[in-house]
Motif scaffolding. Structure first.
Motif, PDB file in Angstrom:
ATOM      1  N   ARG A  49      36.883  52.943 -62.295  1.00 25.19           N
ATOM      2  CA  ARG A  49      35.877  52.655 -61.263  1.00 25.19           C
ATOM      3  C   ARG A  49      34.770  51.744 -61.799  1.00 25.19           C
ATOM      4  NH1 ARG A  49      39.582  54.074 -58.812  1.00 25.19           N
ATOM      5  NH2 ARG A  49      39.740  55.708 -57.215  1.00 25.19           N
ATOM      6  N   SER A  50      35.190  50.724 -62.493  1.00 25.70           N
ATOM      7  CA  SER A  50      34.244  49.786 -63.091  1.00 25.70           C
ATOM      8  C   SER A  50      33.598  48.908 -62.020  1.00 25.70           C
ATOM      9  CB  SER A  50      34.962  48.901 -64.109  1.00 25.70           C
ATOM     10  OG  SER A  50      34.149  47.818 -64.514  1.00 25.70           O
ATOM     11  N   PRO A  51      32.304  48.655 -62.132  1.00 27.15           N
ATOM     12  CA  PRO A  51      31.673  47.702 -61.215  1.00 27.15           C
ATOM     13  C   PRO A  51      31.946  46.248 -61.618  1.00 27.15           C
ATOM     14  CG  PRO A  51      30.046  48.535 -62.753  1.00 27.15           C
ATOM     15  CD  PRO A  51      31.323  49.286 -63.040  1.00 27.15           C
ATOM     16  N   ASN A  52      32.529  46.065 -62.800  1.00 29.23           N
ATOM     17  CA  ASN A  52      32.702  44.717 -63.334  1.00 29.23           C
ATOM     18  C   ASN A  52      34.143  44.212 -63.283  1.00 29.23           C
ATOM     19  OD1 ASN A  52      29.898  44.334 -64.380  1.00 29.23           O
ATOM     20  ND2 ASN A  52      30.449  46.161 -65.554  1.00 29.23           N
ATOM     21  N   LYS A 107      43.269  49.784 -74.877  1.00 30.50           N
ATOM     22  CA  LYS A 107      42.396  48.655 -75.219  1.00 30.50           C
ATOM     23  C   LYS A 107      41.545  48.237 -74.020  1.00 30.50           C
ATOM     24  CE  LYS A 107      41.113  45.115 -77.909  1.00 30.50           C
ATOM     25  NZ  LYS A 107      40.831  45.092 -79.337  1.00 30.50           N
ATOM     26  N   LEU A 108      42.165  48.117 -72.862  1.00 34.68           N
ATOM     27  CA  LEU A 108      41.423  47.727 -71.660  1.00 34.68           C
ATOM     28  C   LEU A 108      40.329  48.736 -71.341  1.00 34.68           C
ATOM     29  CD1 LEU A 108      44.414  46.561 -69.457  1.00 34.68           C
ATOM     30  CD2 LEU A 108      42.465  45.128 -70.075  1.00 34.68           C
ATOM     31  N   THR A 109      40.628  50.006 -71.475  1.00 33.54           N
ATOM     32  CA  THR A 109      39.645  51.048 -71.187  1.00 33.54           C
ATOM     33  C   THR A 109      38.424  50.913 -72.082  1.00 33.54           C
ATOM     34  OG1 THR A 109      41.357  52.576 -70.429  1.00 33.54           O
ATOM     35  CG2 THR A 109      39.254  53.539 -71.123  1.00 33.54           C
ATOM     36  N   TYR A 110      38.658  50.710 -73.363  1.00 38.28           N
ATOM     37  CA  TYR A 110      37.551  50.595 -74.312  1.00 38.28           C
ATOM     38  C   TYR A 110      36.682  49.375 -74.001  1.00 38.28           C
ATOM     39  CZ  TYR A 110      34.996  50.424 -78.734  1.00 38.28           C
ATOM     40  OH  TYR A 110      33.992  50.393 -79.679  1.00 38.28           O
ATOM     41  N   VAL A 111      37.309  48.226 -73.796  1.00 36.69           N
ATOM     42  CA  VAL A 111      36.548  46.990 -73.588  1.00 36.69           C
ATOM     43  C   VAL A 111      35.825  47.005 -72.242  1.00 36.69           C
ATOM     44  CG1 VAL A 111      36.750  44.493 -73.290  1.00 36.69           C
ATOM     45  CG2 VAL A 111      38.034  45.646 -75.115  1.00 36.69           C
ATOM     46  N   ILE A 112      36.487  47.500 -71.204  1.00 35.85           N
ATOM     47  CA  ILE A 112      35.839  47.554 -69.894  1.00 35.85           C
ATOM     48  C   ILE A 112      34.639  48.499 -69.930  1.00 35.85           C
ATOM     49  CG2 ILE A 112      36.140  48.283 -67.484  1.00 35.85           C
ATOM     50  CD1 ILE A 112      39.024  47.205 -67.697  1.00 35.85           C
ATOM     51  N   LYS A 113      34.761  49.605 -70.643  1.00 33.16           N
ATOM     52  CA  LYS A 113      33.617  50.519 -70.765  1.00 33.16           C
ATOM     53  C   LYS A 113      32.469  49.862 -71.533  1.00 33.16           C
ATOM     54  CE  LYS A 113      35.874  55.010 -70.234  1.00 33.16           C
ATOM     55  NZ  LYS A 113      36.212  56.302 -70.881  1.00 33.16           N
ATOM     56  N   GLN A 114      32.789  48.997 -72.495  1.00 33.10           N
ATOM     57  CA  GLN A 114      31.742  48.229 -73.175  1.00 33.10           C
ATOM     58  C   GLN A 114      30.983  47.365 -72.172  1.00 33.10           C
ATOM     59  OE1 GLN A 114      33.598  45.913 -76.340  1.00 33.10           O
ATOM     60  NE2 GLN A 114      32.617  47.225 -77.882  1.00 33.10           N
ATOM     61  N   ASP A 124      30.801  47.817 -68.951  1.00 38.50           N
ATOM     62  CA  ASP A 124      30.086  48.659 -67.992  1.00 38.50           C
ATOM     63  C   ASP A 124      28.790  49.193 -68.589  1.00 38.50           C
ATOM     64  OD1 ASP A 124      32.107  48.186 -66.216  1.00 38.50           O
ATOM     65  OD2 ASP A 124      33.065  50.154 -66.444  1.00 38.50           O
ATOM     66  N   ALA A 125      28.788  49.413 -69.907  1.00 42.54           N
ATOM     67  CA  ALA A 125      27.550  49.839 -70.563  1.00 42.54           C
ATOM     68  C   ALA A 125      26.528  48.707 -70.577  1.00 42.54           C
ATOM     69  CB  ALA A 125      27.857  50.298 -71.986  1.00 42.54           C
ATOM     70  N   ARG A 126      27.034  47.472 -70.701  1.00 44.93           N
ATOM     71  CA  ARG A 126      26.138  46.313 -70.706  1.00 44.93           C
ATOM     72  C   ARG A 126      25.636  45.987 -69.304  1.00 44.93           C
ATOM     73  NH1 ARG A 126      28.545  40.772 -72.977  1.00 44.93           N
ATOM     74  NH2 ARG A 126      29.272  42.295 -74.541  1.00 44.93           N
ATOM     75  N   TRP A 127      26.538  46.137 -68.333  1.00 42.76           N
ATOM     76  CA  TRP A 127      26.196  45.808 -66.936  1.00 42.76           C
ATOM     77  C   TRP A 127      26.531  46.995 -66.032  1.00 42.76           C
ATOM     78  CZ3 TRP A 127      29.656  41.717 -68.991  1.00 42.76           C
ATOM     79  CH2 TRP A 127      28.946  40.648 -69.551  1.00 42.76           C
TER      80      TRP A 127
END
Length: 379
Positions: free
Chosen positions: A281-284, A366-373, A375-378
């Motif tokens: 459920r990423s906003p990015n 890998k996708l989960t880790y990077v997308i969460k990064q 999401d933390a930034r934005w």
């Protein structure tokens, strides 16, 4: 640092199977320019039969197959072919129809599902015999549609398209239909029908053997005997005449026999990655699950500060924190995920025969880790 690579840039990076390599080594060959290579002949004949067409022609690439179709169907100077504005033949084949075949490509806006408006097509077709205008001679459909995310063109749409161009009074000459079927076997797997049904009303089809079908080289162009006879002649002019090409054709035969029946597995694995991203459920980074229909997945980038190529570059590097967070394979190696990105608002992942369940799980990790990064930034 040890690494494991999951390469999802394209199904063109697929590798020949062990059976392909064995059959290539043992292939009976001859000079195909003389028409004396039995393995090439077998591939051409078998492919034509699968599509319900009279004849086939083995060519080095899908780009050549499409170009030959344009050259044969648009056989006079001043001809015009109508194509989608996101089609491969328009975007990624160097304008060969124009600078090699002397044919003008007129475009219609592709819809998100890979189709284009048939009402607009009707208006695009030249119906007035006027020396000022080119002659509409060909309509090209791509199926599945690459840039639209591996969309499968609906059968009802194809039927309606064929009925339109066959209507009396449409066009000033007969309008041919060509399918860029680089991934048409994926369309058949998704629909649960034969490629013969999909291409029933098309005068010609170019089908690629070296994408998801795992052969190292080649496509087959199919159509009527007269069409293929002319394409065979023009293939020589384009430098596509090959000699002992049975070594390559042998891999194509294995592809038809052994890889085509497994394409549905690629689709299932593609959907699994899509679901893994969607549940974040990423906003990015967003995935439209219902639109994932075959082996191509588009990750839509909603964050304006994030470019697609930046996203792809990040997935291809390993930060020390990842290893500590357990973003590794079973042996503790870091994960390099290769993806395709250009000046798009999305990043593309494409699955193929060699991408197994383990690699799918690594890609999701890998996708989960990077997308969460991100999401933390934005947030």
């Amino acid at each position: 640092m040890s690494t494991t690579v999951v390469d999802l840039r394209s199904d063109t990076v697929s590798q020949p199977t062990a059976e392909m390599r064995a059959r290539m080594a043992e292939a009976v060959v001859g000079d195909d320019v003389y028409g004396e290579d039995p393995t090439v002949t077998e591939l051409e004949t078998r492919t034509a039969a699968i599509f319900g067409k009279e004849a086939g022609l083995f060519v080095p690439s899908g780009t050549m197959g499409n170009l030959l179709a344009v050259m044969v169907h648009c056989h006079r100077r001043g001809a015009e072919a109508i194509v989608g504005d996101l089609s491969h033949i328009f975007l990624y084949e160097q304008g060969g129809a124009s600078h090699l075949a002397g044919v003008q490509l007129a475009t219609i806006r592709n819809q998100p599902d890979g189709t284009f408006s048939l009402q607009e097509l009707r208006h695009k077709i030249r119906n007035y015999k006027d020396c000022h205008e080119p002659i509409t001679s060909l309509v090209v459909v791509e199926n599945t549609h690459n840039i639209c995310g591996g969309k499968v063109i609906p059968l009802a749409y194809l039927d309606e398209l064929a009925a339109l161009v066959r209507e009396p009074g449409v066009g000033t000459t007969r309008i041919a239909l060509h399918m860029d079927g680089a991934r048409v076997f994926n369309a058949a797997a998704a629909l649960g029908v034969s490629v013969e049904r999909i291409t029933r009303d098309f005068d010609s089809v170019s089908v690629c053997l070296s994408k998801g079908l795992s052969a190292p080289v080649g496509s087959v162009l199919v159509g009527s005997e007269d069409f293929i006879a002319e394409a065979h002649r023009l293939r020589k002019a384009l430098g596509g005449g090959m000699r002992q090409a049975g070594i390559l054709a042998a891999a194509g035969l294995v592809a038809l026999e052994q890889v085509v029946p497994l394409l549905g597995k690629d689709h299932e694995r593609t959907k699994r990655i899509a679901e893994g991203v969607d549940k974040l459920r990423s906003p990015n980074i967003v995935v439209d699950i219902p639109s994932v229909q075959s082996n191509i997945l588009l990750l839509q980038i909603k964050q304006p500060k994030l470019a697609a190529d930046e996203f792809a570059k990040r997935l291809a590097i390993i930060e020390p924190e990842e290893i500590a967070a357990g973003v590794t394979d079973k042996q503790g190696a870091g994960i390099v995920l290769k993806a395709s990105a250009r000046d798009w608002e999305f990043m593309r992942l494409v699955l193929y025969h060699q991408v197994d369940d383990e690699q799918v799980e690594l890609a999701i990790k890998k996708l989960t880790y990077v997308i969460k990064q991100y999401d933390a930034r934005w947030p």
